[in-house]
Scaffold this active site. Structure first.
Site, PDB file in Angstrom:
ATOM      1  N   HIS A 430       0.809  -1.214   0.000  1.00  0.00           N
ATOM      2  CA  HIS A 430       0.000   0.000   0.000  1.00  0.00           C
ATOM      3  C   HIS A 430       0.845   1.268   0.000  1.00  0.00           C
ATOM      4  CE1 HIS A 430      -3.725   1.945  -0.105  1.00  0.00           C
ATOM      5  NE2 HIS A 430      -4.349   1.369   0.913  1.00  0.00           N
ATOM      6  N   ASP A 434      -2.246   1.843  -4.495  1.00  0.00           N
ATOM      7  CA  ASP A 434      -3.483   2.166  -3.798  1.00  0.00           C
ATOM      8  C   ASP A 434      -4.562   1.147  -4.144  1.00  0.00           C
ATOM      9  OD1 ASP A 434      -2.514   4.429  -2.479  1.00  0.00           O
ATOM     10  OD2 ASP A 434      -2.863   5.694  -4.234  1.00  0.00           O
TER      11      ASP A 434
END
Length: 458
Positions: A430, A434
């Protein structure tokens, strides 16, 4: 007579150290050019180190089970030439001649250690040490020892490393731990003599999580149990997995695909394919083909993180997780998968899988992967949450293909039919990927498989 230095070879992009498994030659033995001198292991593969000169092995600098940084001199060979030379054209790392010592957190071999000179260890001010701002590389072994011994990242960064490019080795951190216990080394060092209890919030965030275990109190187990010591590869895999979870904030997205056309096409062509090409066609090359097409559309998935820089890889090298007969796992890499057709992918997948099962993989066969595929459906699982293979940023898992009744939209309305369905899941880092990109990429792969052309040629 000349002396040639035999150095620990570089085994891959992310490999910084290797463990000596076995010396095949002893001091005084004659060696030929390219003759195997010792066997080594990394967290990915076992390999042999050949001699780079012909002569007599005069000195061995490390013992079995020693962890040695890449580029370190591990032995010396006397030849008939007139001057001392090194095997590496570049400036080799200085010979690491360090004292032997033990710690309760690491089980050492009982064999006698080589007689080597003592190296000097000290802590330094982090402001004067290049790379001490938190961007230094620390091997999983060093990080594990630090966690077990309660060494903070601040302390770790202040340890002067004797490894290649100043990296902290296992011996460096164990030496520091022993000196700290005896009061010879401070528990923490800094630019100013502030009290240790007044650490800054930044320093507190950099502390390694520790589960303290008293060394004097042996672990006891209740009930009827069997204690099985992990083998070397399982320990390395465990270190790699823990390091990945500590490095990357994992997020996993899920989707499903109707792979009926893909299943029917493979069933139709598999006999002719094997007869014509001399190899079987499995589902793996079909999955890899779909992944490659989607990586071209979403290149950020094929990247890694270097400090504050995102390194987008132009080469698409797909790793495929392969189970070994021992129950362990290894990830051979199909290099330049985007340049292979279906036949080429099928042959490469089968050859690497066979080499893995027969322990014949070479170091280059498991290096430089940019994205990994794991087939959890092989063992009957419907889906999984795989752990990222560092330094990559994503790994995709495919589950078992099952027949299920599903609703199909047709020009004449909805209908229920029996279809071959498969779940896909992808874990991604992450920090770079995204949720929107991760989910979009995963859906794109599912669509590639779902829209497979049943009339295509291979």
């Amino acid at each position: 007579m000349a002396t040639v230095d035999l150095v620990m070879p570089k085994m891959g992009e992310s490999i910084m150290e290797a463990t000596i498994l076995k010396w095949l030659k002893n001091p005084g033995d004659a060696v030929k050019m390219d003759e195997t001198v010792l066997e080594i292991a990394t967290d990915k593969v076992d390999s042999e180190v050949p001699s780079t000169a012909e002569g007599v092995l005069s000195e061995i600098l490390f013992n079995v089970n020693d962890v040695v940084p890449i580029g370190t001199v591990i032995a010396r060979i006397k030849t008939g030439a007139g001057e001392s030379v090194a095997t590496s054209p570049s400036t080799p790392a200085p010979t690491v001649q360090e004292p032997s010592y033990t710690s309760h957190s690491i089980q050492e071999d009982n064999a006698p250690k080589p007689q080597v000179s003592s190296a000097s260890y000290s802590t330094v001010n982090s402001s004067n040490e290049t790379g001490s701002n938190g961007n230094k590389f620390y091997s999983p072994l060093v990080l594990n020892i630090a966690a077990q011994e309660g060494v903070s990242m601040v302390e770790l960064e202040n340890i002067r490393g004797t490894g290649n490019e100043g990296r902290v080795t296992k011996r460096d951190i164990l030496q520091y731990v022993n000196e700290r216990r005896s009061g010879k080394a401070p528990a923490n060092t800094g630019a100013s003599p502030q009290p240790q209890q007044t650490s800054s919030p930044r320093e507190q965030q950099m502390m390694i999580p520790v589960n303290k275990v008293e060394s004097s109190a042996p672990t006891t187990y209740s009930g009827n149990v069997e204690i099985i010591e992990m083998d070397r590869m399982r320990r390395l895999i465990a270190d790699h997995m823990v390091r990945s979870k500590h490095t990357s904030p994992h997020v996993t997205s899920f989707t499903e695909a109707d792979v009926t056309n893909l299943v029917l096409w493979r069933e139709k062509v598999k006999k002719e394919f094997e007869k014509r090409e001399g190899t079987k066609i499995t589902f793996t090359p079909l999955f890899i083909e779909a992944i490659v097409r989607c990586i071209r559309k979403f290149p950020l998935i094929n990247s890694s993180l270097d400090g504050n820089n995102i390194v987008v890889k132009k080469d698409i090298n797909i790793g495929m997780a392969t189970a070994l007969p021992t129950g362990n796992l290894i990830v051979p890499v199909i290099r330049n998968a985007d340049q292979l057709n279906m036949v080429g992918l099928a042959k490469k997948v089968n050859s690497l899988a066979d080499a893995a099962r027969n322990n014949k993989l070479k170091p280059e066969d498991i290096a430089d992967g940019t994205f990994t595929l794991t087939n959890v459906g092989t063992f009957g699982s419907l889906m999984g949450t795989p752990i990222i293979n560092q330094p990559q940023v994503a790994i995709l898992a495919v589950g078992a293909i099952k027949k299920r009744p599903v609703v199909i939209e047709t020009p004449h309305g909805d209908s229920i039919a029996i279809r071959h369905m498969m779940y896909l899941s992808m874990s991604y880092d992450h920090r770079i990927v995204d949720g929107s990109l991760g989910a979009t990429f995963l859906t794109a792969v599912a669509n590639e498989l779902q829209n497979f052309d049943i009339n295509r040629e291979y």
